[in-house]
Design a protein around this motif. Structure first.
Motif, PDB file in Angstrom:
ATOM      1  N   GLN A   1       0.723  -1.115  -0.100  1.00  0.00           N
ATOM      2  CA  GLN A   1       0.009   0.043   0.131  1.00  0.00           C
ATOM      3  C   GLN A   1       0.931   1.134  -0.035  1.00  0.00           C
ATOM      4  O   GLN A   1       0.578   2.240  -0.945  1.00  0.00           O
ATOM      5  CB  GLN A   1      -0.909   0.024   1.155  1.00  0.00           C
ATOM      6  CG  GLN A   1      -1.987   1.064   1.295  1.00  0.00           C
ATOM      7  CD  GLN A   1      -2.553   1.149   2.482  1.00  0.00           C
ATOM      8  OE1 GLN A   1      -2.852   0.124   3.085  1.00  0.00           O
ATOM      9  NE2 GLN A   1      -3.489   2.226   2.779  1.00  0.00           N
ATOM     10  N   TRP A   2       1.907   1.032   0.796  1.00  0.00           N
ATOM     11  CA  TRP A   2       2.763   2.317   0.795  1.00  0.00           C
ATOM     12  C   TRP A   2       3.583   2.500  -0.367  1.00  0.00           C
ATOM     13  O   TRP A   2       3.544   3.856  -0.982  1.00  0.00           O
ATOM     14  CB  TRP A   2       3.844   2.149   2.022  1.00  0.00           C
ATOM     15  CG  TRP A   2       4.942   3.389   2.076  1.00  0.00           C
ATOM     16  CD1 TRP A   2       4.748   4.357   2.815  1.00  0.00           C
ATOM     17  CD2 TRP A   2       6.200   3.343   1.455  1.00  0.00           C
ATOM     18  NE1 TRP A   2       5.863   5.073   2.848  1.00  0.00           N
ATOM     19  CE2 TRP A   2       6.769   4.506   1.972  1.00  0.00           C
ATOM     20  CE3 TRP A   2       6.917   2.655   0.758  1.00  0.00           C
ATOM     21  CZ2 TRP A   2       7.934   4.901   1.509  1.00  0.00           C
ATOM     22  CZ3 TRP A   2       8.230   2.810   0.146  1.00  0.00           C
ATOM     23  CH2 TRP A   2       8.803   4.214   0.718  1.00  0.00           C
ATOM     24  N   LEU A   3       3.883   1.558  -1.234  1.00  0.00           N
ATOM     25  CA  LEU A   3       4.508   1.848  -2.486  1.00  0.00           C
ATOM     26  C   LEU A   3       3.652   2.208  -3.662  1.00  0.00           C
ATOM     27  O   LEU A   3       4.188   3.075  -4.257  1.00  0.00           O
ATOM     28  CB  LEU A   3       5.114   0.483  -2.931  1.00  0.00           C
ATOM     29  CG  LEU A   3       6.177  -0.177  -2.300  1.00  0.00           C
ATOM     30  CD1 LEU A   3       6.526  -1.587  -2.626  1.00  0.00           C
ATOM     31  CD2 LEU A   3       7.757   0.442  -2.458  1.00  0.00           C
ATOM     32  N   LEU A   4       2.356   1.912  -3.476  1.00  0.00           N
ATOM     33  CA  LEU A   4       1.560   2.552  -4.712  1.00  0.00           C
ATOM     34  C   LEU A   4       0.850   3.478  -4.389  1.00  0.00           C
ATOM     35  O   LEU A   4      -0.091   4.143  -5.196  1.00  0.00           O
ATOM     36  CB  LEU A   4       0.646   1.063  -4.868  1.00  0.00           C
ATOM     37  CG  LEU A   4       1.104  -0.131  -5.454  1.00  0.00           C
ATOM     38  CD1 LEU A   4       0.213  -1.093  -5.645  1.00  0.00           C
ATOM     39  CD2 LEU A   4       1.747   0.045  -6.760  1.00  0.00           C
ATOM     40  N   ASN A   5       1.046   4.052  -3.047  1.00  0.00           N
ATOM     41  CA  ASN A   5       0.161   5.438  -2.678  1.00  0.00           C
ATOM     42  C   ASN A   5       0.836   6.485  -3.448  1.00  0.00           C
ATOM     43  O   ASN A   5       1.917   6.607  -3.478  1.00  0.00           O
ATOM     44  CB  ASN A   5       0.395   5.339  -1.024  1.00  0.00           C
ATOM     45  CG  ASN A   5      -0.494   6.604  -0.787  1.00  0.00           C
ATOM     46  OD1 ASN A   5      -0.796   7.709  -0.991  1.00  0.00           O
ATOM     47  ND2 ASN A   5      -1.146   6.219   0.424  1.00  0.00           N
ATOM     48  N   ASP A   6      -0.156   7.233  -3.885  1.00  0.00           N
ATOM     49  CA  ASP A   6       0.250   8.416  -4.848  1.00  0.00           C
ATOM     50  C   ASP A   6       1.042   9.583  -3.785  1.00  0.00           C
ATOM     51  O   ASP A   6       1.647  10.040  -4.394  1.00  0.00           O
ATOM     52  CB  ASP A   6      -1.110   9.334  -5.207  1.00  0.00           C
ATOM     53  CG  ASP A   6      -1.816   8.419  -6.304  1.00  0.00           C
ATOM     54  OD1 ASP A   6      -1.001   7.342  -6.842  1.00  0.00           O
ATOM     55  OD2 ASP A   6      -2.957   8.813  -6.476  1.00  0.00           O
ATOM     56  N   ALA A   7       0.923   9.285  -2.701  1.00  0.00           N
ATOM     57  CA  ALA A   7       1.807  10.259  -1.702  1.00  0.00           C
ATOM     58  C   ALA A   7       3.050  10.044  -1.509  1.00  0.00           C
ATOM     59  O   ALA A   7       3.916  10.734  -1.093  1.00  0.00           O
ATOM     60  CB  ALA A   7       1.099  10.319  -0.227  1.00  0.00           C
ATOM     61  N   THR A   8       3.217   8.864  -1.900  1.00  0.00           N
ATOM     62  CA  THR A   8       4.952   8.153  -1.857  1.00  0.00           C
ATOM     63  C   THR A   8       5.383   8.137  -3.303  1.00  0.00           C
ATOM     64  O   THR A   8       5.075   7.610  -4.084  1.00  0.00           O
ATOM     65  CB  THR A   8       4.715   6.738  -1.348  1.00  0.00           C
ATOM     66  OG1 THR A   8       4.017   6.245  -0.313  1.00  0.00           O
ATOM     67  CG2 THR A   8       6.252   6.315  -1.350  1.00  0.00           C
ATOM     68  N   SER A   9       6.437   9.307  -3.159  1.00  0.00           N
ATOM     69  CA  SER A   9       7.039   9.606  -4.514  1.00  0.00           C
ATOM     70  C   SER A   9       8.227   8.378  -4.675  1.00  0.00           C
ATOM     71  O   SER A   9       8.592   7.696  -4.037  1.00  0.00           O
ATOM     72  CB  SER A   9       7.822  10.846  -4.434  1.00  0.00           C
ATOM     73  OG  SER A   9       8.963  10.819  -3.495  1.00  0.00           O
TER      74      SER A   9
END
Length: 336
Positions: A113-121
Motif C-alpha cells: 500500500q505504501w509503495l502504490l500510494n500516490d503520496a509516496t514519490s
C-alpha cells in the motif's frame, strides 16, 4: 482455492511424466526452443522471438529498446490464486520466541500500500533502497526507470507461512521435476505456524534482502530506518547472487533474510536454524517481444517453434517457464 491448486499441481506432475525435454543445437519446429541470455542481450539479439525477464529489469528494457514490448505475464500463465511463490522471508529460530518478528512482518505487510500510494514519490522509494546498497553496488532501478506500474508488476504482497506451506511445497515439487539439480523438499518444521508471543526482544537485528523486487518489498521500512521498541534494525540490500552467503556458515550474518524460495528450501529447508515466516513476492516474470504478439493461456501453443531467450535459464525464471510449458503440454528443448 487450495483444493484447486492441489489438483492443478497433481495434474501438472502427471503431465511431466508424459512431456520431456532435451538439449540440441538447431532447434525444433515442434517444441519451444529455449536459450540462456544475459540481461544485456535482451532486445538486441535478432534471432530471438521472445524473452523471459523479471521486473524491474523488464520495464527498464522496454523503455530503452523502443521496439520491445510486453507480450505476456508468467503469473497469469502459471495460474493459481497468487501466481507462483518467489521471494520468501526467513528468520532465525531464536528470534521466533519474541513479538518482534510479528511486528516486523506487520510492517512489511504495509509495504504494498505504501509503495502504490500516490503520496509516496518514486524518488522516496529509490532513495530508500539506494541508501542501503552494499558499497560499490550499482542500483537495479532509479527514479528514471521506476514507476508505479513497474512496482505493481513486481508481485509484492506478503502472505504468512501458515498459509503458504501447500503452495510452496507444490511449487518446489514441480520445479524439482524440471531441474537438473533438484532443490530437495522442505520439512514441516521449516514453516513457522505459531503465534508471536508478547515477549519483548532487546538488541540489534540484521536484515538482508537482494536488490530488485525483494528490496522494493521492504522499502517502506528502509525509508524511515524503521526501528522497533528496544530493537535496532540494520538493513542491508545486497547483490542477488550473494544473498545465500548471509544465511550460511556457522555464524551467519542475517537474522532475517529475503531469499528466492528454491534457495531457501535447499539451504534451510530442515528448519533447524531458520524458519520461513512469509512469502514476500508472488512472481514478477514477463514475456517481452518485438513482434507485439501477446501470449495468453489460450494461445500459448503459438510458442511452438519459437526461440525464447531466458535470463537465468537454470534458475527460478527458467524453471518456472519450463513448468508453464509443461502445464500446457508443450515440449521444449534447450539450445546449446
Amino acid at each position: 482455492m487450495k483444493k484447486f491448486i492441489t489438483v492443478l499441481l497433481s495434474a501438472s506432475l502427471a503431465a511431466f511424466m508424459a512431456v520431456g525435454f532435451s538439449a540440441c543445437e538447431n532447434g525444433s519446429n515442434e517444441a519451444v526452443n529455449l536459450v540462456a541470455v544475459t540481461a544485456a542481450q535482451v532486445g538486441v539479439t535478432d534471432d530471438i522471438d521472445y524473452y523471459v525477464v523479471a521486473e524491474p529489469a523488464a520495464s527498464t528494457k522496454v523503455k530503452v529498446v523502443p521496439s520491445l514490448n510486453f507480450a505476456g505475464d508468467l503469473q497469469q500463465l502459471y495460474g493459481g490464486q497468487n501466481g507462483y511463490p518467489q521471494a520468501v522471508i526467513v528468520a532465525k529460530n531464536d528470534l521466533l520466541g519474541y513479538g518482534f518478528v510479528g511486528d516486523f512482518l506487520e510492517a512489511v505487510a504495509e509495504s504494498k500500500q505504501w509503495l502504490l500510494n500516490d503520496a509516496t514519490s518514486i524518488q522516496t522509494i529509490t532513495e530508500a533502497v539506494q541508501s542501503h546498497l552494499t558499497d560499490g553496488m550499482s542500483p537495479m532501478f532509479s527514479a528514471t526507470n521506476l514507476t508505479k506500474e513497474v512496482i505493481s508488476n513486481c508481485g509484492i504482497n506478503l502472505t504468512y507461512a501458515y498459509n503458504d506451506k501447500q503452495e510452496i511445497n507444490g511449487f518446489i515439487e514441480i520445479i524439482n521435476s524440471v531441474s537438473e539439480t533438484p532443490f530437495g523438499t522442505a520439512a514441516d518444521a521449516f514453516f513457522y505456524s505459531g503465534d508471536y508471543p508478547d515477549v519483548e526482544y532487546s538488541g540489534k537485528v540484521s536484515v538482508y534482502a537482494p536488490d530488485g523486487a525483494p528490496a522494493l518489498g521492504i522499502a517502506n521500512l528502509l525509508a524511515g530506518e524503521k526501528s522497533f521498541e528496544n530493537v535496532t534494525v540494520d538493513y542491508n540490500i545486497v547483490e542477488p547472487s550473494l544473498i545465500q552467503t548471509y544465511v550460511t556458515g556457522e555464524n551467519s550474518k542475517a537474522d532475517i533474510c529475503v531469499l528466492p524460495v528454491n534457495i531457501a528450501v535447499r539451504l534451510l529447508g530442515t528448519g533447524t536454524k531458520y524458519k520461513l515466516v512469509g512469502t514476500l513476492t508472488h512472481g514478477n516474470l514477463y514475456l517481452l517481444s518485438k513482434s507485439g504478439d501477446k501470449i495468453t493461456p489460450d494461445n500459448i501453443a503459438g510458442l511452438k517453434g519459437k526461440k525464447v531467450g531466458v535470463v537465468n535459464l537454470a534458475a527460478v525464471p527458467g524453471l518456472t517457464f519450463k513448468v508453464i510449458l509443461k502445464n500446457c503440454g508443450l515440449d521444449f528443448v534447450e539450445l546449446v
